[in-house]
Design an enzyme around this catalytic site. Structure first.
Site, PDB file in Angstrom:
ATOM      1  N   LYS A  63     -44.899  29.890 -35.396  1.00  0.00           N
ATOM      2  CA  LYS A  63     -45.583  29.590 -36.656  1.00  0.00           C
ATOM      3  C   LYS A  63     -44.658  29.417 -37.869  1.00  0.00           C
ATOM      4  CE  LYS A  63     -49.048  28.922 -35.807  1.00  0.00           C
ATOM      5  NZ  LYS A  63     -49.369  27.743 -34.944  1.00  0.00           N
ATOM      6  N   HIS A 124     -39.307  29.207 -28.509  1.00  0.00           N
ATOM      7  CA  HIS A 124     -39.506  30.344 -29.415  1.00  0.00           C
ATOM      8  C   HIS A 124     -38.634  31.519 -28.974  1.00  0.00           C
ATOM      9  CE1 HIS A 124     -42.630  28.438 -31.607  1.00  0.00           C
ATOM     10  NE2 HIS A 124     -43.611  28.620 -30.751  1.00  0.00           N
ATOM     11  N   SER A 154     -49.760  33.264 -40.798  1.00  0.00           N
ATOM     12  CA  SER A 154     -49.993  32.099 -39.938  1.00  0.00           C
ATOM     13  C   SER A 154     -50.168  32.527 -38.479  1.00  0.00           C
ATOM     14  CB  SER A 154     -48.816  31.128 -40.080  1.00  0.00           C
ATOM     15  OG  SER A 154     -49.034  29.982 -39.313  1.00  0.00           O
TER      16      SER A 154
HETATM   17  P1  A3P Z   1     -50.157  27.739 -41.619  1.00  0.00           P
HETATM   18  O1  A3P Z   1     -50.872  28.510 -40.563  1.00  0.00           O
HETATM   19  O2  A3P Z   1     -49.592  28.629 -42.684  1.00  0.00           O
HETATM   20  O3  A3P Z   1     -50.947  26.624 -42.176  1.00  0.00           O
HETATM   21  P2  A3P Z   1     -45.718  26.006 -35.759  1.00  0.00           P
HETATM   22  O4  A3P Z   1     -45.669  24.541 -35.627  1.00  0.00           O
HETATM   23  O5  A3P Z   1     -44.381  26.674 -35.666  1.00  0.00           O
HETATM   24  O6  A3P Z   1     -46.744  26.595 -34.858  1.00  0.00           O
HETATM   25  O7  A3P Z   1     -46.151  26.351 -37.244  1.00  0.00           O
HETATM   26  C1  A3P Z   1     -47.456  26.113 -37.697  1.00  0.00           C
HETATM   27  C2  A3P Z   1     -47.474  26.306 -39.184  1.00  0.00           C
HETATM   28  O8  A3P Z   1     -46.791  25.218 -39.818  1.00  0.00           O
HETATM   29  C3  A3P Z   1     -48.896  26.287 -39.741  1.00  0.00           C
HETATM   30  O9  A3P Z   1     -48.858  27.081 -40.925  1.00  0.00           O
HETATM   31  C4  A3P Z   1     -49.061  24.810 -40.036  1.00  0.00           C
HETATM   32  O10 A3P Z   1     -50.111  24.498 -40.922  1.00  0.00           O
HETATM   33  C5  A3P Z   1     -47.702  24.520 -40.660  1.00  0.00           C
HETATM   34  N1  A3P Z   1     -47.385  23.084 -40.668  1.00  0.00           N
HETATM   35  C6  A3P Z   1     -47.467  22.213 -39.648  1.00  0.00           C
HETATM   36  N2  A3P Z   1     -47.145  20.974 -40.062  1.00  0.00           N
HETATM   37  C7  A3P Z   1     -46.846  21.075 -41.374  1.00  0.00           C
HETATM   38  C8  A3P Z   1     -46.450  20.143 -42.382  1.00  0.00           C
HETATM   39  N3  A3P Z   1     -46.305  18.851 -42.091  1.00  0.00           N
HETATM   40  N4  A3P Z   1     -46.235  20.596 -43.630  1.00  0.00           N
HETATM   41  C9  A3P Z   1     -46.387  21.908 -43.918  1.00  0.00           C
HETATM   42  N5  A3P Z   1     -46.764  22.840 -43.023  1.00  0.00           N
HETATM   43  C10 A3P Z   1     -46.988  22.431 -41.759  1.00  0.00           C
END
Ligand code: A3P
Length: 311
Positions: A63, A124, A154
């Protein structure tokens, strides 16, 4: 229809068929790090994985902005060609190294076996569990770190919606599990520190989610330079636009909508949830924040990493 699209359909079908039996998998420690049982059971083959020197590793604590970075890199490799980057969902274009069926994401090692290098590989795993072949072959690696409080918020929402992750339980208790390093993939503190101390020796590009939010163009350019790529200003602008939170949220190849609702329950919390810095303010009470900060000082006192909880 391209091979990848066919595969993607068969993955969706397989997940749909399997979904009644998909449950919240237990975690089993691997060298002290709690990992999903299917990862732990297949650990020897993951550890033995030999990447090609041209492969790129994208490593994160869950996340922290993995999907965002995968999308940026795929677009850079394809000179900003949006159609090319819609050829398949993220984990098919950029395999998740350690994931194993019946997890709802296609098994990383199976996919990697069928793909020609250079491949963009997600993990991860904390630094000490990354298969040593990556460093022996001097593979490039991008690490993305996100401030602990937003990362925790998140992860909490993700564990509520992802029916294969351990039950998150109530928010108050979840904060303590995070602080004790009991969540899948272990301690956030050890994770961010592990890559930080190795970044120079291993030529790891260490990025911060907050910097990406603050100035995405600057960070996309940093990634481009690190990868020894060169794209025009116009392509750079397009990549920044295509990887905005809003655009990725609407992109079915980036928003994990290919995983059926009973498994990733996006009505509980969407995968592309908020994409902000500072959302922790809406979740931590002042007391929880103070308690967390006190513990943070202790856990991070040996290594200072310039995290920002606000931009
Ligand atoms: P939130 O839950 O705070 O919205 P991962 O890809 O490592 O699983 O991380 C997911 C997190 O990154 C989520 O955070 C998601 O919304 C955010 N995220 C994904 N794409 C994004 C983007 N283009 N810009 C900003 N945040 C992004």
């Amino acid at each position: 229809m391209s091979g990848e699209n066919e595969e993607q359909l068969s993955y969706s079908d397989a997940i749909k068929k399997a979904s009644p039996s998909i449950t919240r998998f237990p975690v089993i420690p691997v060298r002290g790090v709690p990992l999903m049982s299917y990862i732990a059971q297949n650990w020897d083959s993951i550890w033995a994985f030999r990447p090609d020197p041209s492969d790129l590793l994208i490593a994160t604590y869950p996340k922290a902005g993995t999907t965002w970075t995968q999308e940026i890199v795929d677009l850079l490799y394809h000179n900003g060609d949006a159609e090319a980057c819609r050829r398949a969902p993220t984990p098919v274009r950029s395999p998740f190294l350690e994931i194993f069926s019946p997890a709802p994401i296609p098994s990383g090692l199976d996919l990697l076996e069928k793909m020609d290098p250079p491949r963009v590989i997600k993990t991860h795993l904390p630094f000490q569990l990354v298969p040593p072949g990556f460093w022996e072959n001097k593979c490039k690696a991008i690490y993305v770190a996100r401030n602990a409080k937003d990362n925790l918020v998140s992860y909490y929402h993700f564990d509520c919606m992802n029916q294969t992750q351990p039950e998150p339980g109530p928010w108050e208790g979840y904060i303590h599990k995070f602080m004790r390093g009991e969540l899948s993939w272990g301690s956030w503190y050890d994770h961010v520190k592990g890559y930080w101390v190795e970044r120079e020796k291993r030529n790891i590009l260490y990025l911060f989610y907050e910097d990406m939010k603050e100035n995405p163009r600057r960070e996309v350019e940093r990634i481009m330079r690190y990868l020894d790529l060169s794209v025009s200003d116009e392509v750079l602008s397009r990549i920044v636009q295509l990887t905005s939170f809003k655009n990725m949220k609407e992109n079915p190849m980036a928003n994990y909508s290919f995983i059926p609702e009973p498994v990733f329950c996006q009505s509980i919390s969407p995968f592309m949830r908020k994409g902000e810095v500072g959302d922790w303010n809406n979740h931590f009470t002042p007391e929880q924040s103070e308690m967390f900060d006190e513990d943070y000082e202790k856990q991070m006192k040996d290594i200072k990493i310039p995290f920002r909880c606000q931009i």
